[in-house]
Design a protein around this motif. Sequence first.
Motif, PDB file in Angstrom:
ATOM      1  N   SER A  95      25.815  -8.029  70.283  1.00 42.44           N
ATOM      2  CA  SER A  95      27.191  -7.574  70.099  1.00 42.44           C
ATOM      3  C   SER A  95      27.948  -8.409  69.086  1.00 42.44           C
ATOM      4  N   GLU A  96      27.512  -9.653  68.887  1.00 39.73           N
ATOM      5  CA  GLU A  96      28.181 -10.534  67.934  1.00 39.73           C
ATOM      6  C   GLU A  96      27.667 -10.348  66.511  1.00 39.73           C
ATOM      7  N   ARG A  97      26.375 -10.094  66.370  1.00 40.26           N
ATOM      8  CA  ARG A  97      25.761 -10.043  65.036  1.00 40.26           C
ATOM      9  C   ARG A  97      25.102  -8.698  64.743  1.00 40.26           C
ATOM     10  N   TRP A  98      25.532  -7.630  65.367  1.00 39.47           N
ATOM     11  CA  TRP A  98      24.894  -6.339  65.144  1.00 39.47           C
ATOM     12  C   TRP A  98      25.021  -5.898  63.686  1.00 39.47           C
ATOM     13  N   ASN A  99      26.154  -6.232  63.057  1.00 37.00           N
ATOM     14  CA  ASN A  99      26.356  -5.801  61.671  1.00 37.00           C
ATOM     15  C   ASN A  99      25.373  -6.471  60.730  1.00 37.00           C
ATOM     16  N   GLN A 100      25.038  -7.734  61.002  1.00 38.88           N
ATOM     17  CA  GLN A 100      24.063  -8.416  60.158  1.00 38.88           C
ATOM     18  C   GLN A 100      22.655  -7.884  60.396  1.00 38.88           C
ATOM     19  N   LEU A 101      22.346  -7.519  61.623  1.00 39.19           N
ATOM     20  CA  LEU A 101      21.032  -6.940  61.905  1.00 39.19           C
ATOM     21  C   LEU A 101      20.870  -5.571  61.254  1.00 39.19           C
ATOM     22  N   MET A 102      21.935  -4.832  61.119  1.00 40.84           N
ATOM     23  CA  MET A 102      21.851  -3.487  60.564  1.00 40.84           C
ATOM     24  C   MET A 102      22.041  -3.470  59.049  1.00 40.84           C
ATOM     25  N   PHE A 103      22.941  -4.300  58.506  1.00 39.30           N
ATOM     26  CA  PHE A 103      23.287  -4.216  57.093  1.00 39.30           C
ATOM     27  C   PHE A 103      23.033  -5.501  56.312  1.00 39.30           C
ATOM     28  N   GLY A 104      22.588  -6.569  56.953  1.00 37.00           N
ATOM     29  CA  GLY A 104      22.425  -7.835  56.258  1.00 37.00           C
ATOM     30  C   GLY A 104      23.696  -8.662  56.338  1.00 37.00           C
ATOM     31  N   PHE A 105      23.598  -9.902  55.881  1.00 34.88           N
ATOM     32  CA  PHE A 105      24.744 -10.799  56.003  1.00 34.88           C
ATOM     33  C   PHE A 105      25.544 -10.918  54.715  1.00 34.88           C
ATOM     34  N   ILE A 106      25.137 -10.191  53.655  1.00 37.67           N
ATOM     35  CA  ILE A 106      25.871 -10.266  52.393  1.00 37.67           C
ATOM     36  C   ILE A 106      26.553  -8.945  52.069  1.00 37.67           C
ATOM     37  N   MET A 227      18.877  -1.550  57.487  1.00 31.20           N
ATOM     38  CA  MET A 227      19.160  -0.652  56.372  1.00 31.20           C
ATOM     39  C   MET A 227      18.113  -0.804  55.273  1.00 31.20           C
ATOM     40  N   LEU A 228      17.706  -2.040  54.992  1.00 32.57           N
ATOM     41  CA  LEU A 228      16.695  -2.272  53.955  1.00 32.57           C
ATOM     42  C   LEU A 228      15.352  -1.685  54.370  1.00 32.57           C
ATOM     43  N   ASN A 229      14.972  -1.828  55.639  1.00 33.03           N
ATOM     44  CA  ASN A 229      13.718  -1.228  56.109  1.00 33.03           C
ATOM     45  C   ASN A 229      13.747   0.290  55.983  1.00 33.03           C
ATOM     46  N   MET A 230      14.875   0.907  56.337  1.00 35.50           N
ATOM     47  CA  MET A 230      14.989   2.358  56.222  1.00 35.50           C
ATOM     48  C   MET A 230      14.908   2.801  54.767  1.00 35.50           C
ATOM     49  N   MET A 231      15.582   2.080  53.883  1.00 38.01           N
ATOM     50  CA  MET A 231      15.571   2.454  52.469  1.00 38.01           C
ATOM     51  C   MET A 231      14.174   2.341  51.890  1.00 38.01           C
ATOM     52  N   THR A 371       8.416  -4.757  57.001  1.00 39.34           N
ATOM     53  CA  THR A 371       8.862  -6.073  57.474  1.00 39.34           C
ATOM     54  C   THR A 371       8.211  -7.216  56.699  1.00 39.34           C
ATOM     55  N   LEU A 372       7.143  -6.924  55.949  1.00 40.78           N
ATOM     56  CA  LEU A 372       6.491  -7.973  55.166  1.00 40.78           C
ATOM     57  C   LEU A 372       7.353  -8.460  54.013  1.00 40.78           C
ATOM     58  N   VAL A 373       8.378  -7.704  53.643  1.00 43.93           N
ATOM     59  CA  VAL A 373       9.219  -8.146  52.533  1.00 43.93           C
ATOM     60  C   VAL A 373       9.973  -9.410  52.885  1.00 43.93           C
ATOM     61  N   SER A 374      10.010  -9.776  54.173  1.00 40.00           N
ATOM     62  CA  SER A 374      10.696 -11.015  54.546  1.00 40.00           C
ATOM     63  C   SER A 374       9.999 -12.246  53.984  1.00 40.00           C
ATOM     64  N   VAL A 375       8.707 -12.129  53.624  1.00 35.77           N
ATOM     65  CA  VAL A 375       7.992 -13.294  53.084  1.00 35.77           C
ATOM     66  C   VAL A 375       8.339 -13.556  51.628  1.00 35.77           C
ATOM     67  N   ILE A 376       9.012 -12.613  50.978  1.00 36.10           N
ATOM     68  CA  ILE A 376       9.434 -12.821  49.594  1.00 36.10           C
ATOM     69  C   ILE A 376      10.962 -12.888  49.520  1.00 36.10           C
ATOM     70  N   SER A 377      11.554 -13.398  50.598  1.00 38.86           N
ATOM     71  CA  SER A 377      12.991 -13.688  50.639  1.00 38.86           C
ATOM     72  C   SER A 377      13.860 -12.448  50.538  1.00 38.86           C
ATOM     73  N   MET A 378      13.392 -11.334  51.091  1.00 44.96           N
ATOM     74  CA  MET A 378      14.249 -10.159  51.261  1.00 44.96           C
ATOM     75  C   MET A 378      14.596 -10.063  52.744  1.00 44.96           C
ATOM     76  N   PHE A 379      15.885 -10.085  53.037  1.00 41.25           N
ATOM     77  CA  PHE A 379      16.339 -10.233  54.412  1.00 41.25           C
ATOM     78  C   PHE A 379      16.464  -8.872  55.094  1.00 41.25           C
ATOM     79  N   ASP A 380      15.302  -8.313  55.466  1.00 40.67           N
ATOM     80  CA  ASP A 380      15.317  -7.120  56.304  1.00 40.67           C
ATOM     81  C   ASP A 380      15.660  -7.546  57.731  1.00 40.67           C
ATOM     82  N   VAL A 381      15.473  -6.669  58.715  1.00 36.93           N
ATOM     83  CA  VAL A 381      15.873  -7.015  60.071  1.00 36.93           C
ATOM     84  C   VAL A 381      15.067  -8.196  60.604  1.00 36.93           C
ATOM     85  N   VAL A 382      13.760  -8.265  60.289  1.00 35.17           N
ATOM     86  CA  VAL A 382      12.965  -9.410  60.725  1.00 35.17           C
ATOM     87  C   VAL A 382      13.331 -10.654  59.915  1.00 35.17           C
TER      88      VAL A 382
END
Length: 433
Positions: A95-106, A227-231, A371-382
Amino acid sequence: MSENNNKPAVAFVRDTPIPASAPPSNAAGPIRWVQDNLFSSWGNAFLTIVSLYVVYVVLSSVLPWMLGGVWNTSSLAECRDVLNGRSAACFSVLSERWNQLMFGFIYPSEFYWRPTLAFFLMLIAAAPVLFFDLPRKMLIFTGLFPFIAFWLIWGGTILSPLLALVGCLLGYMAYSKLVTRTFAAGFFGGIAVATLVWWIGGLLIPENASENAMLPAVASRDLGGFMLNMMLGVTCVSLSVPLGIALALGRQSDLPVVKGICVIFIEFIRGVPLITLLFVASVMLAYLFPPDATVDLFLRVVIMITMFSAAYIAEVIRGGLAALPKGQKEAADSLGLDYAQAIRLIILPQALKISIPGIVNVAVGLFKDTTLVSVISMFDVVGMIRGPLLASTEWNGVYWELFLFAAILFFIVCYSISQYSQWLERRLATDHR
């Protein structure tokens, strides 16, 4: 004659059938299903009892942990104070960070409506493709949706999606001219024309065109969350299916050059792990573009994931093509159809019906592999969970709640894809009954 002798011999004759009675409870219904599926033998009865006990043990531990969770605290320490030693979930992080989980923190919070609107427009655009009973005129919006979604999510000048649209139209014209030779030649020729028009148009757009745009521009590096995973999933699946069809047909081409290129591409991509291709997209792919071209990381990742999934889809479709009897092609020739007509009207529809389970399997695997894009510094949900959220002082130590939330999101999407594929198989009668 007496009065009794005038009465009919039969008191009543029924002229309608008796309504059918319900079968006994032990012959149909839930009781019969339980007997046939759970207790049909001593062995099955033993396995059923053991399974029910395991389910009971799991639920007796998980349900209290979930139902007794806390949702209204601002940190993990405060959540533990509220729990006071009880073993329960700390769902406050959601409930506190749902927006970051869905859309990222930037991604700017005031623009959350843009990807949300693009998501609902995607459902409308996909409807006439997924459910072919809908009016065909809706396909016009389906063709326009990628350019509308691009403008909504990234913003900036509307000239870029318009030029891309013009490039696609010219590419389709080139495809219609070249496809009479081979499908692969028309497909790759159309892509080449569309890419050339888009690249030349990008050079003609003024650098300050985005300053006066109706929608402020958002950089690709600001995309994140689910959002990044869906895109990535929607874009790469949509692009890899036609590319896989072209590769499968190219591999069966009579032209040695086309066949050789397709075979080398498919075998090379299938022999390389996806994570290696992502590192290539992150580090090396930029060197293949002109020196002055600034190709962002999102586009490079889309290129690599699309190539990876297209190689697997090509093999799935090639299996569908090989399963068709040779008489189908001979029947097309006897009707006087050229190559493009035979492929479009007779060969591909049957091959794609056979290939539906394999294509869906690749699509589901591809969506999870985003979700593998997280290893190249792309902040998907994982990447958001492993990076900014767990690194924050407020929520350092929360694991199960975050990963459970991510698992539920992926399960909903993948299960929906699976259920749709099963409906489509039944609708198209892929077993040829």
